[in-house]
Design a protein around this motif. Structure first.
Motif, short mmCIF file in Angstrom:
data_model
loop_
_atom_site.label_atom_id
_atom_site.label_comp_id
_atom_site.label_asym_id
_atom_site.label_seq_id
_atom_site.Cartn_x
_atom_site.Cartn_y
_atom_site.Cartn_z
N GLN A 31 -11.09 -17.86 4.47
CA GLN A 31 -11.22 -19.31 4.29
C GLN A 31 -11.30 -19.59 2.73
O GLN A 31 -10.82 -20.80 2.30
CB GLN A 31 -12.63 -19.76 4.95
N ALA A 32 -11.99 -18.82 1.84
CA ALA A 32 -12.09 -19.16 0.56
C ALA A 32 -10.89 -18.84 -0.08
O ALA A 32 -10.50 -19.84 -0.87
CB ALA A 32 -13.19 -18.04 -0.09
N TRP A 33 -10.11 -17.77 0.03
CA TRP A 33 -8.69 -17.79 -0.65
C TRP A 33 -7.41 -18.91 -0.06
O TRP A 33 -7.00 -19.55 -0.99
CB TRP A 33 -8.21 -16.40 -0.39
N LEU A 34 -7.61 -18.88 0.95
CA LEU A 34 -6.62 -19.83 1.71
C LEU A 34 -6.80 -21.41 1.37
O LEU A 34 -5.96 -22.10 0.94
CB LEU A 34 -6.44 -19.71 3.19
N ASN A 48 -8.47 -22.48 -1.14
CA ASN A 48 -8.08 -22.75 -2.52
C ASN A 48 -6.66 -22.51 -2.80
O ASN A 48 -6.23 -23.61 -3.70
CB ASN A 48 -8.91 -21.46 -3.24
N LEU A 49 -5.92 -21.96 -1.99
CA LEU A 49 -4.46 -21.59 -2.06
C LEU A 49 -3.79 -23.19 -1.64
O LEU A 49 -3.02 -23.80 -2.59
CB LEU A 49 -3.92 -20.83 -1.51
N MET A 50 -4.41 -23.72 -0.62
CA MET A 50 -3.78 -24.81 -0.09
C MET A 50 -4.11 -26.26 -0.80
O MET A 50 -3.40 -27.13 -1.15
CB MET A 50 -4.41 -25.26 1.11
N ALA A 51 -5.23 -26.05 -1.81
CA ALA A 51 -5.82 -27.12 -2.59
C ALA A 51 -5.15 -26.98 -3.89
O ALA A 51 -5.57 -27.81 -4.71
CB ALA A 51 -7.23 -27.29 -2.61
N GLN A 52 -4.44 -25.92 -4.30
CA GLN A 52 -3.71 -25.56 -5.48
C GLN A 52 -4.94 -25.60 -6.56
O GLN A 52 -4.99 -26.04 -7.66
CB GLN A 52 -2.93 -26.51 -6.09
N GLY A 53 -6.15 -24.91 -6.09
CA GLY A 53 -7.47 -24.51 -6.84
C GLY A 53 -6.98 -23.47 -8.11
O GLY A 53 -6.20 -23.06 -8.01
N ASP A 54 -8.25 -23.66 -8.79
CA ASP A 54 -8.18 -22.41 -9.82
C ASP A 54 -9.32 -21.30 -9.83
O ASP A 54 -9.58 -20.74 -10.65
CB ASP A 54 -8.14 -23.22 -11.16
N ARG A 55 -9.89 -21.22 -8.57
CA ARG A 55 -10.76 -20.21 -8.38
C ARG A 55 -10.08 -18.83 -8.19
O ARG A 55 -11.14 -17.80 -8.33
CB ARG A 55 -11.63 -20.58 -7.01
N ASP A 71 -6.80 -24.03 10.22
CA ASP A 71 -8.06 -24.39 9.95
C ASP A 71 -8.35 -24.87 8.49
O ASP A 71 -8.91 -26.05 8.33
CB ASP A 71 -8.90 -23.12 10.20
N CYS A 72 -7.69 -24.31 7.71
CA CYS A 72 -7.87 -24.93 6.16
C CYS A 72 -7.12 -26.38 6.03
O CYS A 72 -7.44 -27.02 5.21
CB CYS A 72 -7.12 -23.95 5.13
N LEU A 73 -6.21 -26.47 6.92
CA LEU A 73 -5.30 -27.83 6.69
C LEU A 73 -5.84 -28.92 7.67
O LEU A 73 -5.50 -29.95 7.68
CB LEU A 73 -3.77 -27.53 7.23
N THR A 74 -6.83 -28.35 8.65
CA THR A 74 -7.55 -29.42 9.48
C THR A 74 -8.58 -30.14 8.79
O THR A 74 -9.26 -29.71 8.06
CB THR A 74 -8.29 -28.53 10.58
#
Length: 517
Positions: free
Chosen positions: A121-124, A126-133, A154-157
Motif C-alpha cells: 500500500q505504501a509503495w504503490l 506513492n507510485l500512483m500519486a507520483q510522490g517522492d517518498r 485498491d490504491c486507485l479506488t
C-alpha cells in the motif's frame, strides 16, 4: 560476478543449515542477482506450495543482502515480521558483511545504501500519486505478487464516506442545500435495492444521473473547479470514464453507505510507472503459462525475464478424489447429492485426528452444510471458527480459508464443494464481466477462469505440504472444456474416481506406515 558469489554463498549456507528442501534455491538466487546487476525486470513463479511454506525467500534475500546498492522490498504486512526478524537475521549471521535493513513507509535518507522493507500500500500508492517518498531508479522486489492487481486497484479506488460529504459541503457552502438534498435522495434510492449477501450494488442510471447533476451544478461557478476536494475530483473523473467500476457499499443495520469508484482495467493507468525502476516480481501461481502473458497484460507489464518453477512430484503430490456422476452445481439435484458425498467423506476422515476442511463458496449452502454435518458429528463441526480444534471439521468459505490457512493446522482432508469461479450474482463481478463484454473480450477465460485457478492453487497448498486427500466435487471438471486446465493447475496428483478407492488408499498407507515402524 554477483551471480557467482551469491550462488557460492547460498550453497554453503544451505549445506551448513541443512535447508536443501526446496530444489530451486540456487536458480532463483542467480536470477534475482542477475536482475539486480543488470537492472532488468524479472518475474518468477515459485508455486503455491513454496509460497505457503516460504522457503524460497532465502534465495532472493541472499541476493539482496549481497547486492552492493540500495533496494526496496515490498511485501505484505503479514509476511514482514518473519522476513525482518527471522529470515534476514539468519542470513546475516552467516554472511561476513552486514547490510542495513530498515522498515517504513518512506526512504530513510539520500545516503541510505541498505534494504528498505515496506508495504504494498505504501509503495504503490506513492507510485500512483507520483510522490517522492521513495526514490526512482533503484531495484524493487515485490513478494507475493499474486495479489498485485488487487493492490493496484485498491490504491486507485476512491471512497466517499460521510466525512467526504462534509468536506464537499464546506468547499461549497452556498450549495449546501443542494448537496444535502442530493445525499438524502441517494440514500432513499440506495436502500430501495434488495439486500444481497455482498452488501453492495452497482450505481444504477438514476443514482448516476443524480451525481452528474450535482457535479454540473457545483462546477458552474468561476472558481468551482479549484475548490473541489481531491477525493471528489477523482470520483468525478472516474464517473465520466466508461471503464470505471462504480458501486455503493451498504450497512443496513446502521443505515450507512459509501460510494466507491475504481478502474476495471488497471493496465493503462499503471503501465508507465513500471518503467521507473527495475522490478523483480515473485509469486506463487501468477499465470498458467511460464511467460505469464495474461498476468503481464492485466498489469501493463512489458517484456521481462520470466521463469516458472515446477512442483516436486515426490513432496507435493496430492490424492485427488474427483468422482463422476455428481449433478452440476446449477441444478436442483446437486445439493442433496453433495450433502451425501460430504457426509461419507467426513465420516472417513473423522477416524483420524487431523483437521478436516470443507470449502463451500455459496453462503446459504455453507450454512446448510454446517448444519447437516453438525447433526452427524456434533460439536466437532465448526463454522469459520478462528481457533478450531486440531481434530475439528471446519466448514468455511474461500475468503476465510485464504486469510487463515497459514495459521491453521494442515488438513488431512480438504473437501471442495464447487470451483471458486466468481459468482455473477456479486455486483462487482457482474460489473467487470459487463466491461469485458462491451470490449468484446472473452470474459470467462480472461477473468473468471484465471481467478478460479489462482484461488484453487492457493487453497490446496496446505494439503500439498503433507500430501493430504483433496476431494473436488464439482463435476464440471470432468465435462467442461476448461477441466483440463483445472487438472493441470492441480498437478501433480494421483486421481481417485471411486469412493471405495479412498478406503483402500487409507489402508495401504496405514500398512506401509506400520511396515516402516
Amino acid at each position: 560476478m554477483l551471480e557467482a558469489k551469491v550462488h557460492e554463498q547460498l550453497r554453503a549456507f544451505l549445506r551448513h543449515q541443512g535447508r536443501a528442501g526446496w530444489p530451486h534455491h540456487l536458480t532463483m538466487a542467480r536470477l534475482a542477482a542477475r536482475a539486480l546487476r543488470l537492472g532488468r525486470s524479472s518475474l518468477m513463479q515459485v508455486g503455491s506450495t513454496a509460497l505457503y511454506q516460504g522457503h524460497y525467500r532465502l534465495s532472493y534475500l541472499m541476493s539482496l543482502l549481497m547486492w552492493p546498492g540500495p533496494a526496496i522490498l515490498v511485501l505484505p504486512e503479514s509476511m514482514r515480521p518473519t522476513v525482518q526478524h527471522t529470515d534476514i537475521p539468519l542470513l546475516q549471521e552467516w554472511m561476513p558483511t552486514q547490510k542495513p535493513v530498515h522498515y517504513g513507509d518512506s526512504w530513510p535518507g539520500a545516503d541510505f545504501q541498505g534494504i528498505l522493507l515496506t508495504t504494498p500500500q505504501a509503495w504503490l500508492c506513492n507510485l500512483m500519486a507520483q510522490g517522492d517518498r521513495f526514490p526512482a531508479n533503484i531495484p524493487v522486489v515485490i513478494d507475493s505478487a499474486d495479489n498485485l492487481e488487487d493492490w493496484v486497484r485498491d490504491c486507485l479506488t476512491t471512497t466517499l464516506d460521510a466525512d467526504a460529504w462534509q468536506a464537499l459541503t464546506q468547499a461549497y457552502p452556498h450549495q449546501q442545500n443542494l448537496i444535502r438534498d442530493t445525499r438524502v435522495s441517494l440514500t432513499r434510492t440506495i436502500f430501495q435495492h434488495p439486500p444481497n449477501p455482498y452488501h453492495c450494488h452497482l450505481i444504477d442510471a438514476i443514482e448516476q444521473q443524480q451525481l452528474i447533476t450535482l457535479q454540473q451544478t457545483l462546477l458552474a461557478g468561476e472558481f468551482a473547479q479549484s475548490a473541489m476536494p481531491l477525493k471528489w475530483r477523482r470520483f468525478w473523473q472516474q464517473l465520466d470514464t466508461a471503464g470505471a467500476l462504480l458501486w455503493v457499499k451498504l450497512n443496513r443495520q446502521l443505515g450507512q453507505w459509501t460510494l466507491h469508484s475504481a478502474p476495471i482495467d488497471v493496465a493503462s493507468t499503471v503501465a508507465p510507472y513500471w518503467q521507473q525502476q527495475p522490478i523483480v516480481l515473485i509469486g506463487g501461481a501468477l499465470d498458467i503459462s511460464s511467460d505469464a502473458s495474461h498476468y503481464r497484460q492485466r498489469l501493463g507489464l512489458g517484456e521481462m525475464t520470466c521463469l516458472k518453477f515446477g512442483p516436486d512430484r515426490q513432496t507435493e503430490e496430492i490424492q485427488l478424489y474427483l468422482p463422476d456422476g455428481i449433478p452440476f452445481p446449477n441444478t436442483p439435484e446437486f445439493q442433496p447429492v453433495l450433502l451425501e458425498e460430504l457426509s461419507h467423506l467426513v465420516l472417513m476422515s473423522a477416524q483420524g485426528n487431523g483437521l478436516t476442511v470443507v470449502l463451500v463458496g455459496d453462503t446459504p449452502l455453507k450454512q446448510q452444510v454446517a448444519t447437516v454435518l453438525a447433526a452427524q458429528f456434533g460439536s466437532r463441526v465448526q463454522l469459520e471458527h478462528y481457533q478450531p480444534a486440531a481434530n475439528a471439521i471446519l466448514v468455511c468459505g474461500w475468503r476465510y480459508w485464504r486469510e487463515h490457512q497459514i495459521h491453521l493446522p494442515r488438513p488431512q482432508l480438504l473437501a471442495i464443494a464447487t470451483l471458486p469461479i466468481p459468482s455473477l450474482e456479486d455486483p462487482l463481478v457482474a460489473g467487470r464481466v459487463a466491461y469485458y463484454k462491451r470490449c468484446r473480450q472473452d470474459w470467462f477465460r480472461l477473468y473468471l477462469l484465471p481467478t478460479a485457478l489462482h484461488e484453487l492453487q492457493q487453497a490446496i497448498a496446505p494439503a500439498r505440504h503433507n500430501q493430504s486427500l483433496v476431494a473436488l466435487l464439482d463435476n464440471r471438471v470432468n465435462h467442461r472444456s476448461y477441466g483440463r486446465q483445472i487438472l493441470d493447475a492441480l498437478s501433480p496428483v494421483v486421481r481417485l474416481h471411486q469412493r471405495h478407492a479412498l478406503w483402500l488408499t487409507e489402508v495401504t498407507s496405514g500398512n506401509q506406515h506400520r511396515q516402516g515402524l
